[in-house]
Design a protein around this motif. Structure first.
Motif, PDB file in Angstrom:
ATOM      1  N   LYS A  70       0.761  -1.212  -0.065  1.00 14.61           N
ATOM      2  CA  LYS A  70      -0.159  -0.186   0.005  1.00 14.61           C
ATOM      3  C   LYS A  70       0.903   1.178  -0.093  1.00 14.61           C
ATOM      4  O   LYS A  70       1.882   1.042   0.392  1.00 14.61           O
ATOM      5  CB  LYS A  70      -1.010   0.069   1.215  1.00 14.61           C
ATOM      6  N   HIS A 167      -8.497   1.976  -1.724  1.00  8.08           N
ATOM      7  CA  HIS A 167      -7.016   2.258  -1.593  1.00  8.08           C
ATOM      8  C   HIS A 167      -6.487   2.444  -3.092  1.00  8.08           C
ATOM      9  O   HIS A 167      -6.828   1.647  -3.805  1.00  8.08           O
ATOM     10  CB  HIS A 167      -6.094   1.221  -0.924  1.00  8.08           C
ATOM     11  N   GLU A 169      -3.451   1.611  -5.417  1.00  9.78           N
ATOM     12  CA  GLU A 169      -2.533   0.281  -5.438  1.00  9.78           C
ATOM     13  C   GLU A 169      -1.273   0.479  -5.987  1.00  9.78           C
ATOM     14  O   GLU A 169      -1.292   0.728  -7.271  1.00  9.78           O
ATOM     15  CB  GLU A 169      -3.436  -0.745  -5.922  1.00  9.78           C
ATOM     16  N   GLU A 172      -0.816  -1.624  -9.284  1.00  9.09           N
ATOM     17  CA  GLU A 172      -1.144  -1.112 -10.588  1.00  9.09           C
ATOM     18  C   GLU A 172      -0.410  -0.094 -11.315  1.00  9.09           C
ATOM     19  O   GLU A 172      -0.455   0.111 -12.721  1.00  9.09           O
ATOM     20  CB  GLU A 172      -2.544   0.011 -10.092  1.00  9.09           C
ATOM     21  N   SER A 201      -7.674   5.260  -9.554  1.00  9.80           N
ATOM     22  CA  SER A 201      -8.109   4.232  -8.278  1.00  9.80           C
ATOM     23  C   SER A 201      -9.482   4.461  -7.999  1.00  9.80           C
ATOM     24  O   SER A 201     -10.331   3.764  -7.489  1.00  9.80           O
ATOM     25  CB  SER A 201      -6.916   4.103  -7.277  1.00  9.80           C
TER      26      SER A 201
END
Length: 311
Positions: A70, A167, A169, A172, A201
């Motif tokens: 995260k 959240h 990411e 990604e 996101s």
């Protein structure tokens, strides 16, 4: 700027770290992603060891837990020109953390022991994981705001009422570690990709959680940063217009990809009382109203056919 909302002793209290009612577009929100914004380990060895202990206990109870990466919130900086929207921007300071460390610090029964006595927010929370969450104030075409009731099966605040969100990411944008990002991309490109992920996101989260098509959503506007007083968890918020009416969204909700995370969808009139205030003022008012999960719906809601509608 920092504003505390709610009773400090309440689990629902939170700090509004930054608010921008007019909203900032993607070019106006930049990111510095750097390991200097990573969590600093605590000097108390026993406290540090409790991170692994708590995670192991959680995994034993729920084998499906996944220790994903995260982005860690490490603060922000702001620049304003002559007061115009075009010359005002915010830069997020982000590091890297993971779900295991979040469970072991922010969700630790002794989470307050990780805090530093400081008026400076990043310094106060330097020993916590502080993964950056996100939330969206989604306005329907008939001027309603969307909220969800969380499932009783989720780990945090089951049964409470929240904005759609989740959240941003790291995976990604191809980030696994700081070394990986530096080896594969230069820092300027990394920062640009992470900034884009902040906006992409929240669109993903809204589509997955309430079931609306991407084409029905406007480009998000960044409107603020909050940190919950309980567990000091941070989140960034966006304002998004949806071209669908609230009754259409109710119909799509039953087929939402992440529908298991919530049990009911709600719509309520814009939270501002003064109808002359533009969407920016309304979204800021709603941000203060819903930044922390609520244990029950607003008083002007009633239940109709499995959904909640405003009276």
């Amino acid at each position: 700027m920092e504003k505390e909302v709610g009773n400090a002793g309440s689990s629902l209290a939170y700090k509004l770290l930054f608010s921008c009612p007019i909203g900032l577009s993607q070019p106006q929100l930049s990111v510095v992603f750097d390991e200097s914004y990573d969590r600093i380990p605590h000097s108390d060895t026993n406290l540090e060891n409790s991170i692994s202990e708590i995670w192991d206990q959680r995994v034993q109870k729920n084998g499906s837990l996944f220790n994903g990466k995260k982005f860690r919130y490490g603060g922000y900086s702001q620049k304003s020109g002559d007061g115009s929207k075009q010359e005002s921007y915010v830069c997020l300071h982000l590091g890297l953390t993971d779900y295991r460390t979040f469970v072991g610090t922010n969700l630790n029964p002794s989470w307050e022991k990780f805090l530093v006595a400081s008026e400076d927010d990043p310094t106060q929370c330097q020993h916590t994981s502080s993964p950056l969450g996100n939330g969206a104030i989604v306005e329907t075409s008939d001027n309603k705001i969307v909220a969800l009731r969380r499932s009783n099966n989720v780990g945090e605040f089951p049964g409470h009422f929240v904005f759609p969100g989740g959240h941003p990411e790291p995976q990604e944008v191809g980030i696994e570690t700081h070394k990986f990002s530096k080896d594969s991309m230069d820092s300027e490109l990394v920062n640009k990709k992470v900034s884009q992920e902040m906006f992409e996101s929240i669109i993903r989260e809204v589509v997955e959680e309430i079931g609306v098509p991407t084409t029905s959503l406007s480009d998000p506007l960044f409107i603020g940063i909050s940190r919950r007083v309980l567990n000091v968890r941070p989140a960034i918020f966006f304002f998004i217009k949806c071209s669908l009416e609230s009754n259409e969204i109710h119909q799509l909700y039953s087929q939402a990809q992440d529908g298991y995370e919530s049990t009911q969808i709600y719509t309520v009139s814009m939270c501002i009382e003064n109808p002359s205030v533009n969407y920016g003022g309304s979204s800021a008012s709603c941000l203060e109203y819903f930044s922390s999960p609520l244990p029950r719906p607003p008083d002007n809601f009633r239940h109709i056919n499995g959904h909640e509608q405003e009276e």
